[in-house]
Design a protein around this motif. Structure first.
Motif, short mmCIF file in Angstrom:
data_model
loop_
_atom_site.label_atom_id
_atom_site.label_comp_id
_atom_site.label_asym_id
_atom_site.label_seq_id
_atom_site.Cartn_x
_atom_site.Cartn_y
_atom_site.Cartn_z
N VAL A 8 0.75 -1.25 0.07
CA VAL A 8 0.03 0.07 -0.18
C VAL A 8 0.97 1.14 -0.12
CG1 VAL A 8 -1.96 1.32 1.23
CG2 VAL A 8 -1.83 -1.20 1.24
N ASN A 10 1.71 4.91 -2.22
CA ASN A 10 1.46 5.95 -3.31
C ASN A 10 2.83 6.96 -3.21
OD1 ASN A 10 0.84 7.67 -1.50
ND2 ASN A 10 -1.42 7.37 -1.76
N LYS A 94 -5.14 1.41 -1.43
CA LYS A 94 -4.64 2.66 -0.70
C LYS A 94 -4.71 2.64 0.83
CE LYS A 94 -4.08 5.68 -4.70
NZ LYS A 94 -4.66 6.96 -5.36
N TYR A 113 -8.13 8.35 3.03
CA TYR A 113 -7.65 7.12 3.12
C TYR A 113 -6.96 7.34 4.71
CZ TYR A 113 -8.29 6.12 -1.79
OH TYR A 113 -8.49 6.12 -2.99
#
Length: 328
Positions: A8, A10, A94, A113
């Motif tokens: 997970v 980004n 995410k 998130y």
């Protein structure tokens, strides 16, 4: 968790899944990550101040660790002083997502998130962002995600805010016994189903499976003689056992391959589970649809076509349980 989980990450977050958090041992056994934010609530030095309307508890209906916090808050009447935010039960790549809220963001914290608030709190944290999470709304930071001890804080440190007539879920005279049983329930039942479900070797899976059902057999015998785990009153231990029983037949039995028996095949455990379900604070906080979706459509199951099982029939949770027979 399983190999199928993707990290997970980004461009803005280093929060990881269980695989990158090293939750699988060399022999293929699942080893749950340790909690990062463990500062206790209290009035001592370096403790979290007990203050109404300062904290927000983030949870997801699928999660047993988070669900037991919601049950405790409802039983104790703390929902008036601690706000609650709920994430979608199907966790995304995410992380937990607040897509149930208008605009797809938590209305208090303004995050989409869960990893966002973890990164704001500790940019170096590389574990999973987990529920339950307690956020200090004033500071806008995570202050506690210690699911193992959180209910005890609600039961003790937060006592000044308990509603009139709230149950004593953690009585002083039983605390040592409750702690011992809670430890067993955690390792062999609550986390036991995950040890079986996330195992990456036959040996690790069978060890967890056998330990789980041996303990369920013991609890079945214990509950043949008394209404609750510690006699005639609900305690913290009952909350902890209930959340696993509620998820067992609808999710764990198939998804985690713990298929020796269903809970409905244990006469005493099944009656006990229904008794609790029909008690305010338990059933009204149990979202079977969220549980089913979370385990079957999330990354717990190998379900490439995202097919949601039609059963089982959950209306049977409202059938008579006859546990009043233990009332003297």
């Amino acid at each position: 968790m399983s190999k199928s989980e993707q990290t997970v990450l980004n461009s803005e977050s280093k929060i990881a899944t269980s695989e990158s958090a090293h939750e699988i041992s060399k022999d293929g056994a699942f080893v749950r990550q340790k909690n990062r934010f463990t500062t206790p609530f209290g009035d001592g030095e370096n403790e979290l101040p007990v203050e109404a309307n300062r904290y927000r508890l983030l949870w997801a209906g699928i999660c047993p660790w988070a669900h037991r916090q919601i049950i405790a808050l409802n039983l104790l009447g703390l929902t008036d002083v601690i706000s609650i935010g709920e994430a979608n039960p199907v966790r995304t790549e995410k992380g937990w997502e607040f897509s149930l809220d208008e605009g797809g963001v938590d209305p208090v914290l303004g995050i989409r998130y869960l990893p966002e608030i973890y990164e704001k709190t500790d940019p170096e944290y590389d574990g999973r962002a987990t529920v339950p999470t307690v956020v200090d709304v004033k500071a806008g930071k995570v202050v506690n995600n210690d699911y193992f001890k959180l209910t005890n804080y609600w039961e003790t440190a937060w006592k000044p805010f308990h509603k009139k007539g709230a149950p004593d879920l953690y009585p002083v005279e039983l605390r040592d016994e409750i702690d011992k049983l809670n430890d067993i329930i955690f390792h062999e039942v609550n986390n036991g189903v995950y040890k079986a479900g996330f195992a990456q070797s036959q040996e690790a899976y069978e060890k967890a499976y056998d330990t789980l059902f041996a303990r369920l057999d013991d609890l079945e015998e214990r509950l043949s003689k008394q209404r609750y785990l510690f006699g005639d009153k609900i305690t913290d231990s009952d909350i902890r056992l209930y959340v696993t029983l509620a998820r067992f037949d609808i999710a764990y039995y198939l998804v985690f391959r713990v298929n020796r028996n269903r809970i409905i095949d244990f006469p005493n455990l099944w009656a006990y589970a229904r008794d609790l379900y029909q008690t305010p604070g338990f059933g009204n906080t149990t979202n079977f649809d969220a549980i089913k979706r979370g385990y079957n459509l999330g990354n717990h199951a190998e379900n490439p076509y995202q097919i949601l099982p039609k059963g089982p029939d959950v209306s049977i949770w409202n059938t008579p349980h006859d546990r009043e027979k233990f009332i003297k």
